[in-house]
Write a protein that holds these residues in place. Structure first.
Motif, PDB file in Angstrom:
ATOM      1  N   LEU A 411      -2.425   2.452   1.968  1.00  0.00           N
ATOM      2  CA  LEU A 411      -1.533   1.013   1.892  1.00  0.00           C
ATOM      3  C   LEU A 411      -2.304   0.077   0.789  1.00  0.00           C
ATOM      4  CD1 LEU A 411       0.820  -0.633   2.498  1.00  0.00           C
ATOM      5  CD2 LEU A 411      -0.545  -1.420   4.506  1.00  0.00           C
ATOM      6  N   ALA A 412      -3.620  -0.039   0.820  1.00  0.00           N
ATOM      7  CA  ALA A 412      -4.058  -0.995   0.062  1.00  0.00           C
ATOM      8  C   ALA A 412      -3.936  -0.320  -1.415  1.00  0.00           C
ATOM      9  CB  ALA A 412      -5.492  -0.979   0.477  1.00  0.00           C
ATOM     10  N   ALA A 413      -4.198   0.969  -1.674  1.00  0.00           N
ATOM     11  CA  ALA A 413      -4.207   1.330  -2.843  1.00  0.00           C
ATOM     12  C   ALA A 413      -2.746   1.198  -3.503  1.00  0.00           C
ATOM     13  CB  ALA A 413      -4.374   2.833  -3.116  1.00  0.00           C
ATOM     14  N   GLU A 414      -1.663   1.514  -2.747  1.00  0.00           N
ATOM     15  CA  GLU A 414      -0.312   1.085  -3.076  1.00  0.00           C
ATOM     16  C   GLU A 414      -0.009  -0.192  -3.487  1.00  0.00           C
ATOM     17  OE1 GLU A 414       2.530   3.298  -4.411  1.00  0.00           O
ATOM     18  OE2 GLU A 414       1.232   4.310  -2.872  1.00  0.00           O
ATOM     19  N   GLU A 415      -0.513  -1.094  -2.694  1.00  0.00           N
ATOM     20  CA  GLU A 415      -0.425  -2.517  -3.098  1.00  0.00           C
ATOM     21  C   GLU A 415      -1.045  -2.878  -4.110  1.00  0.00           C
ATOM     22  OE1 GLU A 415      -1.712  -4.307   0.530  1.00  0.00           O
ATOM     23  OE2 GLU A 415       0.271  -4.587   1.656  1.00  0.00           O
ATOM     24  N   ARG A 416      -2.033  -2.320  -4.508  1.00  0.00           N
ATOM     25  CA  ARG A 416      -2.864  -2.646  -5.856  1.00  0.00           C
ATOM     26  C   ARG A 416      -1.983  -2.174  -7.120  1.00  0.00           C
ATOM     27  NH1 ARG A 416      -7.649  -4.282  -7.859  1.00  0.00           N
ATOM     28  NH2 ARG A 416      -8.311  -3.412  -9.513  1.00  0.00           N
ATOM     29  N   LYS A 417      -1.267  -0.820  -6.528  1.00  0.00           N
ATOM     30  CA  LYS A 417      -0.538  -0.278  -7.764  1.00  0.00           C
ATOM     31  C   LYS A 417       0.810  -1.251  -8.120  1.00  0.00           C
ATOM     32  CE  LYS A 417       0.195   3.980  -7.838  1.00  0.00           C
ATOM     33  NZ  LYS A 417       0.436   5.469  -7.325  1.00  0.00           N
ATOM     34  N   LEU A 425       8.522  -1.248  -3.943  1.00  0.00           N
ATOM     35  CA  LEU A 425       8.628  -1.779  -2.515  1.00  0.00           C
ATOM     36  C   LEU A 425       8.982  -0.732  -1.618  1.00  0.00           C
ATOM     37  CD1 LEU A 425       8.238  -4.301  -0.861  1.00  0.00           C
ATOM     38  CD2 LEU A 425      10.593  -4.879  -1.199  1.00  0.00           C
ATOM     39  N   PHE A 426       9.622   0.261  -1.863  1.00  0.00           N
ATOM     40  CA  PHE A 426       9.929   1.434  -1.005  1.00  0.00           C
ATOM     41  C   PHE A 426       8.773   2.085  -0.473  1.00  0.00           C
ATOM     42  CE2 PHE A 426      10.796   5.861  -0.499  1.00  0.00           C
ATOM     43  CZ  PHE A 426      11.643   5.831   0.575  1.00  0.00           C
ATOM     44  N   LEU A 427       8.032   2.384  -1.385  1.00  0.00           N
ATOM     45  CA  LEU A 427       6.597   3.080  -1.190  1.00  0.00           C
ATOM     46  C   LEU A 427       5.853   2.428  -0.586  1.00  0.00           C
ATOM     47  CD1 LEU A 427       5.985   4.943  -4.682  1.00  0.00           C
ATOM     48  CD2 LEU A 427       6.505   6.030  -2.484  1.00  0.00           C
ATOM     49  N   ILE A 428       5.726   1.019  -0.616  1.00  0.00           N
ATOM     50  CA  ILE A 428       4.731   0.138   0.182  1.00  0.00           C
ATOM     51  C   ILE A 428       5.109  -0.005   1.438  1.00  0.00           C
ATOM     52  CG2 ILE A 428       4.005  -2.289   0.399  1.00  0.00           C
ATOM     53  CD1 ILE A 428       3.855  -2.715  -2.473  1.00  0.00           C
ATOM     54  N   ASN A 429       6.576  -0.026   1.896  1.00  0.00           N
ATOM     55  CA  ASN A 429       7.281   0.011   3.059  1.00  0.00           C
ATOM     56  C   ASN A 429       6.644   1.063   3.602  1.00  0.00           C
ATOM     57  OD1 ASN A 429       8.142  -2.695   2.901  1.00  0.00           O
ATOM     58  ND2 ASN A 429       9.968  -2.152   2.217  1.00  0.00           N
ATOM     59  N   SER A 430       7.011   2.165   3.041  1.00  0.00           N
ATOM     60  CA  SER A 430       6.725   3.808   3.788  1.00  0.00           C
ATOM     61  C   SER A 430       5.423   3.770   4.158  1.00  0.00           C
ATOM     62  CB  SER A 430       7.258   4.706   2.508  1.00  0.00           C
ATOM     63  OG  SER A 430       6.924   6.101   3.047  1.00  0.00           O
ATOM     64  N   ARG A 431       4.506   3.505   3.217  1.00  0.00           N
ATOM     65  CA  ARG A 431       3.088   3.246   3.477  1.00  0.00           C
ATOM     66  C   ARG A 431       2.639   2.270   4.782  1.00  0.00           C
ATOM     67  NH1 ARG A 431       1.315   7.950   0.884  1.00  0.00           N
ATOM     68  NH2 ARG A 431       1.297   7.870  -1.519  1.00  0.00           N
ATOM     69  N   GLU A 432       3.376   1.284   4.758  1.00  0.00           N
ATOM     70  CA  GLU A 432       3.228   0.371   5.807  1.00  0.00           C
ATOM     71  C   GLU A 432       3.620   1.011   7.315  1.00  0.00           C
ATOM     72  OE1 GLU A 432       3.031  -4.056   5.675  1.00  0.00           O
ATOM     73  OE2 GLU A 432       5.104  -3.458   6.265  1.00  0.00           O
ATOM     74  N   ARG A 433       4.725   1.838   7.105  1.00  0.00           N
ATOM     75  CA  ARG A 433       5.555   2.112   8.648  1.00  0.00           C
ATOM     76  C   ARG A 433       4.315   3.350   8.962  1.00  0.00           C
ATOM     77  NH1 ARG A 433      10.351   1.278   5.931  1.00  0.00           N
ATOM     78  NH2 ARG A 433      10.204   3.611   4.994  1.00  0.00           N
TER      79      ARG A 433
END
Length: 467
Positions: A411-417, A425-433
């Motif tokens: 999740l941290a890596a996806e937020e940095r990207k 945002l879809f990928l971030i929400n997916s990682r967060e879920r």
């Protein structure tokens, strides 16, 4: 009454939650201490001890000395037919032997010749002895022995009752902790979703992001808010369940306030509080288990009853001998030349009632022995299974912690990207879920681990002494 309740609530706040002033943490050990001391079921368990002691006192009453006085008088048409006075003092002993002392004084115009005694009365002292049935064991002896076994049985049953209420209270605490941790997770991620939604909204207004991204961020925020509300309801229900175990003196129930939280470091105190530390499988012994001790005392009592029923097969033969004297104050006035003696014999010809009672007593002993053997095996297998389960949960906790750590990294890596415009945002929400699900799974595994420890505590039937 209101003043008393206020004092009680003040006492609860100052002693039950004796933590730092800026927190209201309910410690696990302190919580179970109040359950053991004030819960009505725990008090009921102690009441069983008093019942056993009262039964023992009642059984000992069968050996109390007795005074018996019989007085009969008949007077009709100016004639005194008879005036009979017979007083007796009896001392029962353990082996059915009974010592007696008495005084007899009779008078009257139509007195039965066998009742003639000196004018100043007649004293007697003697003994009654059963020589067959009732000598080695009798109803008084059996009742007292069974009462002693029952008293010890109530102590074992007390431990079982206290252990059960502490086990139920522990499960309620662990459920409360689980619900609180879940609420905290949703609370934290709701804040993250809100920050993300506000940031994307500002970037959309500035033209850096598409407006549709704000819709997706808003949906994610609303989902987190919905999950948080559901977690709050679950926490409230678990709090009320926990309140069922909290009482004060004089049977005053206590309801936990919403600002009271469970101890997040409870794992460090569980083993010492439940007194299951230092109990590896290879040192497990089952002989002193309260359930087995209770069954053994039950068997002991039934065996006493069986011996009594076997003794009933003997004939009833009672011998009685009494010295007679007019001057009991003179020591040598008691002699064998003046006495009153007798023998009684009773024996049923077919003994059907006695033999039936003996068979029933034997069946009861066998039934209790079968129950003891079955219970012993069940306890042993259950404890062994729990030890295996605990070992598995240690590995499961390590695995789920690693999984949560990896999801957090993703999740941290996806937020940095995303901050560099290389993600969505879809990928971030997916990682967060996925991270939320992993954290919830971690809480669930931890809760099951705590419950397994509570089951071990319940299976060993420990009655903690340090609470």
């Amino acid at each position: 009454m209101k003043k008393y309740v206020l004092y009680s609530l003040f006492f609860l706040v100052t002693s039950l939650f004796s933590q730092q002033q800026d927190t209201n943490t309910l410690n696990f050990k302190e919580y179970l201490g109040y359950v053991k001391k004030y819960h009505p079921v725990a008090k009921q368990a102690e009441l069983n001890i008093d019942i056993g002691q009262a039964n023992l006192m009642k059984a000992r009453g069968g050996f109390d000395p007795k005074i018996e006085v019989d007085y009969d008088r008949k007077k009709f048409k100016g004639s005194e037919y008879y005036d009979l006075l017979n007083g007796t003092f009896k001392i029962p002993t353990w082996y059915g032997i009974e010592f007696k002392g008495g005084f007899e004084q009779n008078d009257g115009e139509f007195l039965n010749p066998q009742n003639f005694v000196p004018d100043d009365g007649l004293f007697n002292a003697g003994v009654s002895v059963p020589v067959a049935q009732g000598l080695l064991i009798n109803d008084r002896m059996a009742t007292l022995r069974k009462a002693k076994f029952f008293r010890e049985q109530t102590k074992a049953d007390r431990d079982l009752l206290v252990n059960q209420i502490l086990y139920d209270a522990s499960l309620a605490y662990f459920d409360w902790l689980k619900a609180y941790n879940e609420k905290e997770i949703y609370d934290n991620f709701l804040n993250n979703a809100l920050i993300r939604f506000e940031g994307i909204k500002k970037r959309a207004l500035a033209g850096d992001k598409a407006t549709i991204d704000t819709v997706e961020a808003k949906i994610a925020y609303q989902n987190r808010a919905l999950s948080l509300e559901q977690a709050k309801v679950k926490l409230m229900k678990s709090t009320l369940e926990l309140s069922n175990f909290l009482w004060l003196e004089n049977n005053i129930p206590v309801e936990l306030q919403s600002d009271v939280i469970p101890d997040p470091n409870v794992e460090q105190d569980i083993d010492s509080t439940l007194e299951i530390q230092g109990n590896p499988l290879d040192s497990f012994t089952i002989e002193n288990h309260p359930k087995l001790r209770s069954l053994q005392y039950k068997i002991d009592g039934l065996e006493v009853d069986q011996r009594l029923k076997a003794n009933k097969l003997l004939p009833r033969i009672d011998l009685e001998y009494n010295f007679l004297t007019e001057t009991p104050e003179v020591g040598n006035s008691f002699n064998t030349a003046e006495y009153k003696a007798g023998i009684s014999f009773r024996f049923p010809l077919f003994l059907r009632k006695e033999r039936g009672d003996l068979k029933l007593a034997k069946f009861k002993v066998q039934d209790a022995q079968f129950e003891q053997e079955t219970t012993q095996l069940q306890i042993k297998n259950k404890v062994m299974a729990i030890y295996v389960e605990l070992e598995s949960f240690v590995n499961q906790n390590e695995l789920i912690s690693s999984i949560v750590s990896d999801y957090s990294t993703l999740l941290a890596a996806e937020e940095r990207k995303f901050s560099f415009g290389e993600s969505s945002l879809f990928l971030i929400n997916s990682r967060e879920r996925s991270l939320i699900d992993a954290k919830l799974k971690e809480i669930e595994v931890q809760n099951k681990f705590f419950e397994a420890k509570a089951k071990l505590f319940n299976s060993l039937a420990v009655n903690p002494e340090n609470l």
